[in-house]
Design an enzyme around this catalytic site. Structure first.
Site, mmCIF file in Angstrom:
data_model
loop_
_atom_site.group_PDB
_atom_site.id
_atom_site.type_symbol
_atom_site.label_atom_id
_atom_site.label_comp_id
_atom_site.label_asym_id
_atom_site.label_seq_id
_atom_site.Cartn_x
_atom_site.Cartn_y
_atom_site.Cartn_z
ATOM 1 N N ARG A 1 5.747 3.138 -15.972
ATOM 2 C CA ARG A 1 7.171 3.399 -15.717
ATOM 3 C C ARG A 1 7.686 4.577 -16.541
ATOM 4 N NH1 ARG A 1 9.303 -1.439 -13.272
ATOM 5 N NH2 ARG A 1 11.288 -0.395 -13.168
ATOM 6 N N TYR B 1 8.262 -11.240 -4.462
ATOM 7 C CA TYR B 1 9.581 -10.701 -4.104
ATOM 8 C C TYR B 1 9.952 -11.026 -2.656
ATOM 9 C CZ TYR B 1 9.620 -8.237 -8.525
ATOM 10 O OH TYR B 1 9.613 -7.949 -9.865
ATOM 11 N N ASP C 1 8.337 2.969 -5.596
ATOM 12 C CA ASP C 1 8.425 1.590 -6.068
ATOM 13 C C ASP C 1 7.471 0.733 -5.253
ATOM 14 O OD1 ASP C 1 10.295 -0.045 -8.000
ATOM 15 O OD2 ASP C 1 9.882 -1.313 -6.262
ATOM 16 N N ARG D 1 14.723 5.359 -16.690
ATOM 17 C CA ARG D 1 16.061 5.419 -17.289
ATOM 18 C C ARG D 1 16.134 5.833 -18.749
ATOM 19 N NH1 ARG D 1 17.596 -0.339 -15.130
ATOM 20 N NH2 ARG D 1 15.389 -0.431 -15.587
ATOM 21 N N ARG E 1 20.057 9.958 -11.137
ATOM 22 C CA ARG E 1 20.430 8.591 -10.795
ATOM 23 C C ARG E 1 21.931 8.493 -10.502
ATOM 24 N NH1 ARG E 1 21.678 3.653 -13.599
ATOM 25 N NH2 ARG E 1 20.390 1.890 -12.907
HETATM 26 C C1 LIG Z 1 7.525 -5.303 -10.488
HETATM 27 C C2 LIG Z 1 7.645 -3.831 -10.165
HETATM 28 C C3 LIG Z 1 8.705 -3.191 -9.463
HETATM 29 N N1 LIG Z 1 8.383 -1.853 -9.376
HETATM 30 C C4 LIG Z 1 7.207 -1.604 -10.008
HETATM 31 C C5 LIG Z 1 6.699 -2.839 -10.473
HETATM 32 C C6 LIG Z 1 5.364 -3.033 -11.135
HETATM 33 C C7 LIG Z 1 5.364 -2.615 -12.557
HETATM 34 C C8 LIG Z 1 6.171 -3.488 -13.459
HETATM 35 O O1 LIG Z 1 5.916 -4.697 -13.521
HETATM 36 O O2 LIG Z 1 7.049 -2.937 -14.138
HETATM 37 C C9 LIG Z 1 6.481 -0.334 -10.121
HETATM 38 C C10 LIG Z 1 7.234 0.924 -10.311
HETATM 39 N N2 LIG Z 1 8.580 1.142 -10.232
HETATM 40 C C11 LIG Z 1 8.840 2.455 -10.466
HETATM 41 C C12 LIG Z 1 7.609 3.129 -10.674
HETATM 42 C C13 LIG Z 1 7.557 4.641 -10.814
HETATM 43 C C14 LIG Z 1 6.509 5.324 -11.499
HETATM 44 C C15 LIG Z 1 6.472 5.176 -12.988
HETATM 45 O O3 LIG Z 1 7.144 5.947 -13.689
HETATM 46 O O4 LIG Z 1 5.703 4.335 -13.480
HETATM 47 C C16 LIG Z 1 6.601 2.167 -10.605
HETATM 48 C C17 LIG Z 1 5.102 2.343 -10.791
HETATM 49 C C18 LIG Z 1 10.165 3.098 -10.491
HETATM 50 C C19 LIG Z 1 11.372 2.265 -10.670
HETATM 51 N N3 LIG Z 1 11.648 1.060 -10.083
HETATM 52 C C20 LIG Z 1 12.885 0.638 -10.459
HETATM 53 C C21 LIG Z 1 13.434 1.614 -11.339
HETATM 54 C C22 LIG Z 1 14.824 1.555 -11.956
HETATM 55 C C23 LIG Z 1 15.788 2.039 -10.947
HETATM 56 C C24 LIG Z 1 17.012 2.611 -11.583
HETATM 57 O O5 LIG Z 1 17.826 1.822 -12.033
HETATM 58 O O6 LIG Z 1 17.096 3.824 -11.604
HETATM 59 C C25 LIG Z 1 12.491 2.636 -11.463
HETATM 60 C C26 LIG Z 1 12.630 3.908 -12.237
HETATM 61 C C27 LIG Z 1 13.557 -0.597 -9.991
HETATM 62 C C28 LIG Z 1 12.771 -1.836 -9.965
HETATM 63 N N4 LIG Z 1 11.658 -2.043 -9.225
HETATM 64 C C29 LIG Z 1 11.125 -3.286 -9.489
HETATM 65 C C30 LIG Z 1 11.975 -3.914 -10.418
HETATM 66 C C31 LIG Z 1 11.743 -5.302 -11.001
HETATM 67 C C32 LIG Z 1 13.021 -3.036 -10.688
HETATM 68 C C33 LIG Z 1 14.245 -3.333 -11.505
HETATM 69 C C34 LIG Z 1 13.976 -3.369 -12.930
HETATM 70 C C35 LIG Z 1 14.197 -2.015 -13.511
HETATM 71 O O7 LIG Z 1 15.268 -1.480 -13.229
HETATM 72 O O8 LIG Z 1 13.344 -1.539 -14.253
HETATM 73 C C36 LIG Z 1 9.913 -3.825 -8.885
#
Ligand SMILES: Cc1c2[nH]c(c1CCC(=O)O)Cc1[nH]c(c(CCC(=O)O)c1C)Cc1[nH]c(c(CCC(=O)O)c1C)Cc1[nH]c(c(C)c1CCC(=O)O)C2
Length: 347
Positions: A26, A152, A75, A30, A39
């Site tokens: 990730r 999910y 995502d 943010r 964003r």
């Molecule tokens: C379970 C899961 C998700 N998404 C992901 C997982 C597996 C990895 C992990 O367990 O962390 C994977 C993911 N999500 C995102 C990436 C991008 C690449 C990276 O930088 O790693 C990757 C590889 C961007 C994102 N995916 C998300 C954001 C945040 C969005 C924002 O508020 O801008 C980002 C940058 C949103 C997201 N997406 C998901 C959740 C639970 C959330 C909300 C929690 C959070 O805000 O961190 C599902």
């Protein structure tokens, strides 16, 4: 194609390298002010679906933090979306799926889509990223593991226990397996498309694998991950990150994956014992520890590198970076690996 920095690829192939490579799960997100600017202006899926935005966000950590790989900005939930489920991302609450899968006839609402139609924007983003990266570092493609996506798709939102998703599997196993196979088939086509577009390696995120017992992990997760690895591993190196599923390291290594991600709840030496010598381990810094003062981060990185040793290790966090981490702490982590992870080649 010849990458200027191929440390991660060489480490995954088991070759000796002059330095331990480093990236952060990730890493685009943010904690970066440059991400927050985009964003403010665009919705989450708009950022994912616009190749120019996805490209810009993907490159941010490479330019700002100096990691040894880029990971596609997208995502794991774009796959359920492409299969026909509505997915929303609610500010500060996370994913929300208003019409989750609850029973057999709900499967009629989803399909195994043509990925070139429904997910072409990801492939377009990858082509653009590869052009802009100009072979500086490898590009990591990724997908969610079928079990984590089921969590999910059934629960409809994030959860600490995913109890409804588990109840679905335990009360309607046949329907669960139909759904897991549909996700698996979609994911194989999707990851192959990412590789065709230019991804140099792929990671499978099974964030909720550790919620299952060892036997249920085999039944509801690993048998599907195994299919994905088998379909991809002769094309590009493959990493499985199944958070909390340290009990299955031996079985995961046997899939033929090149790398296994581990979290901070297992000692590196024990993980190596379970996984055996022929796989690269990735991890396992506690992401919250990046809140510690920089000298502590540097010390802990040194401890981590010593515990893994110089071979077959990719330095990373044990889970995604948290939004409240100061950027200079993330940089200190990466710089400490570069400093303390340099080792002379023995031949
Ligand atoms: C379970 C899961 C998700 N998404 C992901 C997982 C597996 C990895 C992990 O367990 O962390 C994977 C993911 N999500 C995102 C990436 C991008 C690449 C990276 O930088 O790693 C990757 C590889 C961007 C994102 N995916 C998300 C954001 C945040 C969005 C924002 O508020 O801008 C980002 C940058 C949103 C997201 N997406 C998901 C959740 C639970 C959330 C909300 C929690 C959070 O805000 O961190 C599902």
């Amino acid at each position: 194609m010849s990458l200027k920095n191929d440390l991660i690829l060489r480490t995954l192939r088991g070759e000796e390298t002059e330095r331990t490579p480093v990236w952060m799960m990730r890493q685009a997100g943010r904690y970066l002010p440059e991400y927050m600017v985009l964003r403010e202006k665009y919705g989450f899926f708009e950022r994912c679906q616009t190749p120019e935005l996805a490209c810009e966000i993907t490159l941010q950590p490479v330019d700002i933090v100096g990691v040894d790989a880029a990971i596609l900005f997208s995502d794991i939930l774009v796959v359920p979306q492409a299969m026909g489920l509505e997915v929303q991302l609610i500010e500060s609450k996370g994913p929300f799926l208003p019409d989750p899968i609850k029973q057999l006839n709900d499967l009629q609402r989803i399909t195994i889509p043509d990925v070139n139609d429904r997910l072409h924007y990801v492939f377009d983003a990858i082509s653009l990223i590869k052009k802009e990266l100009n072979d500086r570092v490898p590009l990591i493609g990724f997908a969610g593991a079928p079990w984590t996506l089921l969590c999910y798709m059934v629960q409809g939102k994030g959860s600490k226990t995913f109890d409804e998703a588990k109840a679905f599997c335990y009360t309607q196993p046949e329907t669960a397996h139909k759904l897991l196979q549909m996700i698996t088939d979609t994911t194989i086509a999707y990851l192959k498309g990412q590789v065709r577009a230019g991804a140099d390696l792929v990671q499978i995120f099974d964030s909720w694998g550790g919620l299952l017992s060892p036997a249920d992990f085999e039944t509801f997760s690993l048998q599907y991950i195994r299919q994905i690895v088998a379909a991809l591993k002769d094309e590009v190196p493959t990493i499985i990150f199944a958070k909390g599923a340290w009990f299955a390291l031996e079985e995961m290594a046997a899939t033929g994956a090149h790398g296994l991600g581990i979290d901070w709840c297992i000692k590196p030496g024990l993980a190596r014992k379970f996984a055996g010598p022929d796989v690269t381990l990735q991890g396992n810094f506690d992401p919250a520890k990046l809140m510690a003062p920089i000298p502590v981060i540097r010390q802990e990185v040194q401890t981590m590198l010593n515990a893994f040793g110089p071979k077959r290790h990719i330095a990373n966090l044990g889970h995604g970076i948290l939004p409240n981490i100061p950027v200079d702490h993330a940089k200190a982590f990466v710089e400490a690996v570069k400093e303390f992870g340099t080792h002379p080649l023995t031949h």
